[in-house]
Design an enzyme around this catalytic site. Structure first.
Site, PDB file in Angstrom:
ATOM      1  N   SER A  98       4.102 -50.214 -10.431  1.00  0.00           N
ATOM      2  CA  SER A  98       4.827 -51.564 -10.412  1.00  0.00           C
ATOM      3  C   SER A  98       3.972 -52.787 -10.950  1.00  0.00           C
ATOM      4  O   SER A  98       2.859 -52.646 -10.956  1.00  0.00           O
ATOM      5  CB  SER A  98       4.598 -51.977  -8.720  1.00  0.00           C
ATOM      6  OG  SER A  98       5.721 -50.819  -8.256  1.00  0.00           O
TER       7      SER A  98
ATOM      8  N   HIS B 273       6.027 -58.137  -5.223  1.00  0.00           N
ATOM      9  CA  HIS B 273       5.506 -57.140  -4.063  1.00  0.00           C
ATOM     10  C   HIS B 273       4.289 -56.606  -4.198  1.00  0.00           C
ATOM     11  O   HIS B 273       3.443 -56.022  -3.265  1.00  0.00           O
ATOM     12  CB  HIS B 273       6.591 -56.012  -3.858  1.00  0.00           C
ATOM     13  CG  HIS B 273       6.609 -54.902  -4.857  1.00  0.00           C
ATOM     14  ND1 HIS B 273       7.552 -54.739  -6.047  1.00  0.00           N
ATOM     15  CD2 HIS B 273       5.876 -53.814  -4.965  1.00  0.00           C
ATOM     16  CE1 HIS B 273       7.226 -53.517  -6.634  1.00  0.00           C
ATOM     17  NE2 HIS B 273       6.239 -53.031  -6.169  1.00  0.00           N
TER      18      HIS B 273
ATOM     19  N   ASP C  77      11.821 -60.314  -7.868  1.00  0.00           N
ATOM     20  CA  ASP C  77      10.533 -59.740  -7.648  1.00  0.00           C
ATOM     21  C   ASP C  77       9.502 -59.830  -8.786  1.00  0.00           C
ATOM     22  O   ASP C  77       9.023 -58.779  -9.098  1.00  0.00           O
ATOM     23  CB  ASP C  77      10.825 -58.170  -7.249  1.00  0.00           C
ATOM     24  CG  ASP C  77       9.628 -57.490  -6.657  1.00  0.00           C
ATOM     25  OD1 ASP C  77       8.821 -57.953  -6.215  1.00  0.00           O
ATOM     26  OD2 ASP C  77       9.482 -56.209  -7.055  1.00  0.00           O
TER      27      ASP C  77
END
Length: 496
Positions: A246, A132, A169
């Site tokens: 992230s 992402h 992910d």
């Protein structure tokens, strides 16, 4: 007055002065002994502090900041076709000139859409991050801690996407187009051996504050069923993680990667920041995925073709096993069915690894590759056996082995009716508040078996119920194409 003061002062009493002096010396003794203890405690704290500083010094050079640049869809008058100008009788404007004419006219220059972090895992430029973080990019910029920048907007080969896996992910990038060979790296730790309560250190770029360091603990490991990705194995931490972390590393006290930071749970509303609930993809899963992406450009997973459900205590007693996963369906034509696995089998081991939950089974199977022969130990009607299954490759249209939660259902004293129809034996009415209702049985559920006995009439259902072992009857039903086993407590009475 002066005499009085002399008589009551220290100078007026020699013995009192001696006693007081002795008392002061007695108080000073423990204070003197406390000083070395305090110094020792401070030395221990400083050593711990030095350990954290050492981890940060080691890790920061291998952490990168990733900028995702995207093109915002827009259309200016200068981009209108010639027909537009002719229709309105307006002379066409001369095309703009300049070095960025192409970007401004048909391909607008990408703009910063977001930032994240990443970890260099090989000295020749391979970097792991979250999918992402790079999703939807038109260009990517990767900046190292020493200030070196790789920008695919300037040079498309500077940053290349090796592969990505939406199911976890994760994504792998490569910088330098093979020209770099000596970048600093961080190793993966064994997340299976991680202990809850261990130190956890996060490094990343939260809210554009690059190379921020936060410290906490491993709050829990093996978190799954949170609904974020298809294959879930998360480490939970209270180390502060925020947007921008992230893709960055979660480290142990040795500076090894125990997880790739992925998401946080916030307080809701306008809150976007950490409340001490951060989650990182476990390093063993991250390593498995990145190895496959680097080798194949994709993740190749095995597939057995079963639907399964947890085995609770009541179902376990009926099936005569203490642990395992209940097969609710073996899909026709898939490896499990071809190997002889049947609905009602309880799988206890995949290879030598015991399984107690569908999640255990899922990840035990993921340790194999398509084409591998997997020894599946199971119990069928009280008898143990081993079946060899040759796994096939999981396709995009294949769901993961379906996990079906246990439910319950039954006949009149259980608060339901059973009807014979051209489609088979189905549940009719379900009395509200009854055991069947509390078991979430629904009108139209098709009954295939009761206590592992095939049934086609209400009478056969009743006969099969008489063979219930203990107090729980096991129904095998089909609900709109999804098959499952259901345990119903025969002693439970309908609500008044």
């Amino acid at each position: 007055m002066r005499a009085y003061r002399r008589s009551t002062g220290l100078r007026g009493s020699g013995w009192l002065g001696a006693v007081t002096l002795a008392g002061l010396l007695a108080l000073a003794a423990p204070m003197a002994s406390a000083a070395p203890a305090a110094d020792e405690a401070l030395a221990v704290a400083e050593k711990l502090q030095d350990a954290f500083i050492s981890v940060v010094d080691k890790a920061k050079p291998a952490v990168v900041v990733i900028t995702n640049k995207q093109v915002a869809p827009q259309r200016s008058l200068q981009q209108m076709p010639p027909e537009f100008w002719r229709f309105f009788g307006v002379p066409m404007e001369p095309p703009p000139q300049g070095p960025d004419y192409g970007q401004r006219r048909g391909q607008p220059r990408p703009e910063v859409a977001g930032k994240g972090s990443g970890v260099i895992i090989r000295p020749d430029g391979y970097i792991v991050t979250n999918y992402h973080v790079i999703e939807g990019h038109a260009a990517l910029e990767v900046r190292l801690e020493n200030g070196r920048v790789f920008d695919s907007e300037r040079d498309p080969k500077a940053v290349q996407v090796v592969g990505f896996d939406k199911d976890t992910d994760l994504a792998v990038l490569r910088v330098g187009d093979g020209a770099v060979t000596d970048l600093p790296t961080l190793p993966f730790a064994d997340s299976d051996s991680l202990r809850v309560g261990a130190w956890a250190i996060a490094i990343g770029a939260p809210f554009n504050l690059d190379y921020s360091v936060t410290v906490g603990h491993v709050s829990q490991k093996g978190r799954h069923d949170v609904g974020v990705t298809t294959f879930e194995n998360f480490i939970q931490t209270d180390a502060s993680i925020n947007p921008g972390n992230s893709g960055g590393p979660l480290l142990n006290i040795r500076g090894e990667v125990i997880g790739i930071n992925e998401f946080i749970v916030t307080g809701g509303g306008m809150s976007r920041g950490s409340i001490g609930l951060g989650f990182a993809i476990a390093s063993n899963l991250a390593r498995q995925v990145t190895d496959s992406l680097i080798e194949h450009g994709e993740v190749i997973r095995p597939f057995l073709g079963i639907s399964m459900q947890p085995l609770d205590e009541a179902l376990g007693k009926q099936f005569g096993v203490e642990h395992g996963v209940l097969v609710s369906e073996a899909v026709t034509g898939d490896p499990a069915e071809k190997a002889g696995i049947q609905a009602g089998d309880v799988i206890t081991h995949i290879g030598t690894k015991p399984v107690r939950t569908p999640h255990d089974l899922q990840f035990a199977v993921l340790a194999y590759r398509p084409g591998d022969t997997i020894a599946v130990k199971l119990v069928r009607k009280g008898k143990a056996r081993t079946v060899e299954v040759v796994a096939r490759r999981r396709g995009d249209s294949d769901s993961i082995a379906a996990v079906i939660g246990g439910r319950q259902e039954m006949l009149d004293k259980l608060g339901l009716t059973v009807e014979s129809t051209p489609d088979g034996l189905v549940v009719g009415d379900v009395v509200g508040g009854s055991p069947a209702d509390r078991a979430e049985l629904r009108r139209g559920d098709r009954i295939l078996e009761v206590n592992q006995i095939a049934v086609k009439t209400p009478e056969e259902v009743i006969e099969a119920l008489r063979k219930t072992r203990g107090t729980t009857a096991v129904f095998y039903i089909d609900r709109r194409g999804s098959k499952r086993f259901v345990g119903v407590d025969l002693q439970e009475k309908a609500a008044p």
